[in-house]
Structure formats: structure tokens, C-alpha cells
Design a protein around this motif. Structure first.
Motif, PDB file in Angstrom:
ATOM      1  N   ASP A 276     -22.115  14.962  45.689  1.00 32.47           N
ATOM      2  CA  ASP A 276     -21.872  14.032  46.810  1.00 32.47           C
ATOM      3  C   ASP A 276     -20.440  14.411  47.576  1.00 32.47           C
ATOM      4  N   ALA A 277     -20.244  15.888  47.408  1.00 35.79           N
ATOM      5  CA  ALA A 277     -18.975  16.380  48.145  1.00 35.79           C
ATOM      6  C   ALA A 277     -19.485  16.407  49.588  1.00 35.79           C
ATOM      7  N   SER A 278     -18.539  16.634  50.485  1.00 31.90           N
ATOM      8  CA  SER A 278     -19.152  16.689  51.949  1.00 31.90           C
ATOM      9  C   SER A 278     -19.762  18.055  52.135  1.00 31.90           C
ATOM     10  N   GLU A 279     -20.717  18.130  53.224  1.00 33.84           N
ATOM     11  CA  GLU A 279     -21.602  19.202  53.532  1.00 33.84           C
ATOM     12  C   GLU A 279     -20.574  20.225  53.654  1.00 33.84           C
TER      13      GLU A 279
ATOM     14  N   TYR B  89     -21.849  29.777  41.669  1.00 35.26           N
ATOM     15  CA  TYR B  89     -21.319  28.596  42.310  1.00 35.26           C
ATOM     16  C   TYR B  89     -22.666  27.451  42.041  1.00 35.26           C
ATOM     17  N   PHE B  90     -22.237  26.286  41.673  1.00 35.25           N
ATOM     18  CA  PHE B  90     -23.295  25.318  41.318  1.00 35.25           C
ATOM     19  C   PHE B  90     -22.627  23.983  42.184  1.00 35.25           C
ATOM     20  N   GLU B  91     -23.551  23.133  42.481  1.00 32.89           N
ATOM     21  CA  GLU B  91     -23.332  21.814  42.716  1.00 32.89           C
ATOM     22  C   GLU B  91     -24.078  20.892  41.934  1.00 32.89           C
ATOM     23  N   TYR B  92     -23.091  20.143  41.431  1.00 36.95           N
ATOM     24  CA  TYR B  92     -23.626  19.236  40.226  1.00 36.95           C
ATOM     25  C   TYR B  92     -22.946  17.857  39.873  1.00 36.95           C
ATOM     26  N   ALA B  93     -23.536  16.690  39.626  1.00 40.76           N
ATOM     27  CA  ALA B  93     -23.018  15.578  39.261  1.00 40.76           C
ATOM     28  C   ALA B  93     -22.141  15.124  40.661  1.00 40.76           C
TER      29      ALA B  93
ATOM     30  N   GLU C 230     -17.040  11.331  40.885  1.00 37.33           N
ATOM     31  CA  GLU C 230     -16.461  10.429  39.830  1.00 37.33           C
ATOM     32  C   GLU C 230     -16.813  11.173  38.316  1.00 37.33           C
ATOM     33  N   GLN C 231     -17.986  11.499  38.258  1.00 34.96           N
ATOM     34  CA  GLN C 231     -18.462  12.076  37.041  1.00 34.96           C
ATOM     35  C   GLN C 231     -17.615  13.438  36.645  1.00 34.96           C
ATOM     36  N   LEU C 232     -17.421  14.322  37.603  1.00 35.98           N
ATOM     37  CA  LEU C 232     -16.693  15.743  37.406  1.00 35.98           C
ATOM     38  C   LEU C 232     -15.208  15.174  37.106  1.00 35.98           C
ATOM     39  N   GLY C 233     -14.629  14.258  37.952  1.00 36.43           N
ATOM     40  CA  GLY C 233     -13.415  13.924  37.470  1.00 36.43           C
ATOM     41  C   GLY C 233     -13.180  13.457  36.120  1.00 36.43           C
ATOM     42  N   ASN C 234     -14.068  12.448  35.827  1.00 39.71           N
ATOM     43  CA  ASN C 234     -13.740  11.885  34.402  1.00 39.71           C
ATOM     44  C   ASN C 234     -13.908  12.672  33.295  1.00 39.71           C
TER      45      ASN C 234
ATOM     46  N   TYR D 227     -11.385  11.483  40.247  1.00 43.87           N
ATOM     47  CA  TYR D 227     -12.425  11.999  40.933  1.00 43.87           C
ATOM     48  C   TYR D 227     -12.054  13.202  41.577  1.00 43.87           C
ATOM     49  N   ARG D 228     -13.000  14.494  41.415  1.00 45.14           N
ATOM     50  CA  ARG D 228     -12.801  15.726  41.799  1.00 45.14           C
ATOM     51  C   ARG D 228     -14.194  15.988  42.655  1.00 45.14           C
ATOM     52  N   ALA D 229     -13.833  16.671  43.758  1.00 43.13           N
ATOM     53  CA  ALA D 229     -15.120  17.152  44.851  1.00 43.13           C
ATOM     54  C   ALA D 229     -15.402  18.577  44.356  1.00 43.13           C
TER      55      ALA D 229
END
Length: 110
Positions: free
Chosen positions: A43-46, A63-67, A70-74, A80-82
Motif C-alpha cells: 500500500d505504499a505510493s506507486e 525486490y518484493f512488494e509485500y504486506a 502497518e504490518q511491516l512496521g509492527n 508503520y514503514r513503507a
């Protein structure tokens, strides 16, 4: 809810001090050659996703897009982390292995 093996490995890497998180720190880890793997939240910006995808492609960093952010940060003990970078080669290999297992489950069946 089934435990998420990918996020658990990222959390383990963070506890070991082998994660750079946040856009600035992730970018610095990539530019300094310390990043072994980069993950951005789905859900990070495009713009953020394209920036890291291009940067990793150029430097041949997985490189991967995942979760979600909020989940990455937790899982790394933050709010939260983008984006984040795993900076240990062995932990990065294990996270990548978990990503591939997940990919097989989602696309290959059982």
C-alpha cells in the motif's frame, strides 16, 4: 490466523539489527551497497514502489512488494514503514526463500 513466515523472518532480522527501515534509510542502504533485499509495502505510493523497484533493478538487489505499511512496521517494532532493507546476506536469503515458498503456494497449488 496462520503465522506469516515472511514477516517473522523480517522481524528476526530486525531484532538482530539487520534491517534499515523507512524510505531514507532504505535508500541509503541500497546506495551504500549494504542492502541484500528490499521490501516495500503493497500500500505504499506507486512513486515509492517504482523508485525502489528501479533502484534495485539497476543494482541487481532482490525486490518484493509485500504486506501493508502497518504490518511491516509492527513486525520490526515500529509504527508503520513503507520500505525496508535487510542488510544481512544470510537473513535476506532466508526471507527470499520464504517469499518463493509463498509464491508457490499462491500459484502452484498445495
Amino acid at each position: 490466523m496462520k503465522p506469516d513466515k515472511v514477516l517473522a523472518m523480517i522481524g528476526m532480522a530486525a531484532r538482530a539489527g539487520n534491517v534499515a527501515s523507512g524510505e531514507f534509510s532504505t535508500e541509503q542502504a541500497v546506495k551504500k551497497g549494504k542492502a541484500c533485499l528490499v521490501v516495500t509495502a503493497s500500500d505504499a505510493s506507486e512513486n515509492t514502489k517504482k523508485h525502489f523497484s528501479d533502484m534495485c533493478s539497476y543494482r541487481q538487489i532482490p525486490y518484493f512488494e509485500y504486506a501493508q505499511k502497518e504490518q511491516l512496521g509492527n513486525w520490526i517494532g515500529k509504527e508503520y514503514r513503507a520500505s525496508l532493507a535487510v542488510t544481512d546476506q544470510n537473513l535476506a536469503k532466508e526471507v527470499i526463500r520464504r517469499f518463493k515458498e509463498l509464491e508457490q503456494l499462491n500459484h502452484g497449488g498445495n
